[in-house]
Write a protein that holds these residues in place. Structure first.
Motif, short mmCIF file in Angstrom:
data_model
loop_
_atom_site.label_atom_id
_atom_site.label_comp_id
_atom_site.label_asym_id
_atom_site.label_seq_id
_atom_site.Cartn_x
_atom_site.Cartn_y
_atom_site.Cartn_z
N MET A 139 0.86 -1.17 0.00
CA MET A 139 0.00 0.00 0.00
C MET A 139 0.90 1.23 0.00
SD MET A 139 -3.34 0.69 0.18
CE MET A 139 -4.11 -0.71 0.91
N TYR A 140 0.62 2.17 -0.93
CA TYR A 140 1.40 3.39 -1.03
C TYR A 140 0.45 4.58 -1.00
CZ TYR A 140 5.21 0.35 -2.00
OH TYR A 140 6.16 -0.63 -1.88
N SER A 170 -2.74 11.61 -4.28
CA SER A 170 -3.32 10.43 -4.93
C SER A 170 -4.03 9.48 -3.96
CB SER A 170 -2.24 9.66 -5.69
OG SER A 170 -1.27 9.16 -4.79
N GLY A 171 -3.84 9.66 -2.66
CA GLY A 171 -4.45 8.76 -1.69
C GLY A 171 -3.66 7.47 -1.56
N ALA A 172 -4.27 6.48 -0.93
CA ALA A 172 -3.63 5.19 -0.68
C ALA A 172 -4.08 4.16 -1.72
CB ALA A 172 -3.98 4.69 0.72
N GLY A 190 5.81 7.76 -10.58
CA GLY A 190 4.95 8.56 -9.70
C GLY A 190 4.25 7.67 -8.69
N TYR A 191 3.29 8.27 -8.00
CA TYR A 191 2.49 7.51 -7.03
C TYR A 191 1.32 6.84 -7.73
CZ TYR A 191 4.93 9.73 -3.15
OH TYR A 191 5.89 10.13 -2.26
N PRO A 192 0.89 5.69 -7.22
CA PRO A 192 -0.28 5.04 -7.84
C PRO A 192 -1.54 5.88 -7.64
CG PRO A 192 0.32 3.93 -5.79
CD PRO A 192 1.38 4.95 -6.06
N THR A 193 -2.37 5.91 -8.68
CA THR A 193 -3.66 6.60 -8.61
C THR A 193 -4.82 5.62 -8.63
OG1 THR A 193 -3.73 6.91 -11.00
CG2 THR A 193 -2.76 8.70 -9.69
N PHE A 249 -0.46 5.70 -12.65
CA PHE A 249 0.42 6.46 -11.76
C PHE A 249 0.37 7.95 -12.10
CE2 PHE A 249 1.85 2.15 -11.87
CZ PHE A 249 2.20 1.88 -10.55
N THR A 250 0.83 8.77 -11.14
CA THR A 250 0.72 10.22 -11.27
C THR A 250 1.58 10.80 -12.40
OG1 THR A 250 2.40 10.51 -9.54
CG2 THR A 250 0.07 10.66 -8.87
#
Length: 121
Positions: free
Chosen positions: A1-2, A7-9, A30-33, A49-50
Motif C-alpha cells: 500500500m502506497y 493520490s491517496g492510498a 509517480g504515485y499510484p492513482t 500512476f501520477t
C-alpha cells in the motif's frame, strides 16, 4: 500500500510493483492513482500512476510501462482491448523519438512534431 496526499492510498503487488521499483518508485512513474486492478478483458492487471504512466501486466507479456503521449494514444484505442493488445516492451528510444511495442504492433512518437503513429503487425 502506497500513499501520497494527492493520490491517496493504493495497492500495488507482484510484477507491477517490481516494475514500479525498476522505474524508480515515486520519482519515476509517480504515485499510484488506482489500486492494482483487473482490466475489462479479465486477463491481466494494471495500475495507473501520477507521472502519466501506466503499468500493465499479462501472463503472456509480463509487466511493462506505457508512458506519456504513447499511453494517450493506446488509451484512445481502447487499452488492452484494442487491436494492439498488451504492451510487450517498456518505452524505448528510437531515432527521432520513442517507441512502445505491443502484442500486435507498436506505437511510435516523433519528437519533431509531437505525433504518434500506430503500426499493426
Amino acid at each position: 500500500m502506497y500513499w501520497s496526499p494527492g493520490s491517496g492510498a493504493h495497492e500495488i503487488q507482484g510484477g507491477i510493483r517490481t516494475k514500479w521499483v525498476e522505474l524508480g518508485w515515486e520519482t519515476g512513474a509517480g504515485y499510484p492513482t488506482t489500486d492494482e486492478s483487473t482490466p475489462p478483458d479479465g486477463i491481466g492487471r494494471y495500475n495507473h500512476f501520477t507521472n502519466h504512466t501506466s503499468i500493465y501486466w499479462s501472463p503472456a507479456t509480463g509487466p511493462h510501462a506505457v508512458v506519456g503521449t504513447i499511453r494517450d494514444t493506446w488509451a484512445s484505442l481502447g487499452w488492452e482491448k484494442s487491436r494492439l493488445g498488451y504492451p510487450s516492451s517498456d518505452e524505448y528510444s528510437i531515432p527521432g523519438g520513442r517507441r512502445s511495442d505491443f502484442q500486435h504492433g507498436y506505437i511510435t512518437w516523433t519528437s519533431a512534431n509531437n505525433t504518434t503513429q500506430v503500426t499493426y503487425t
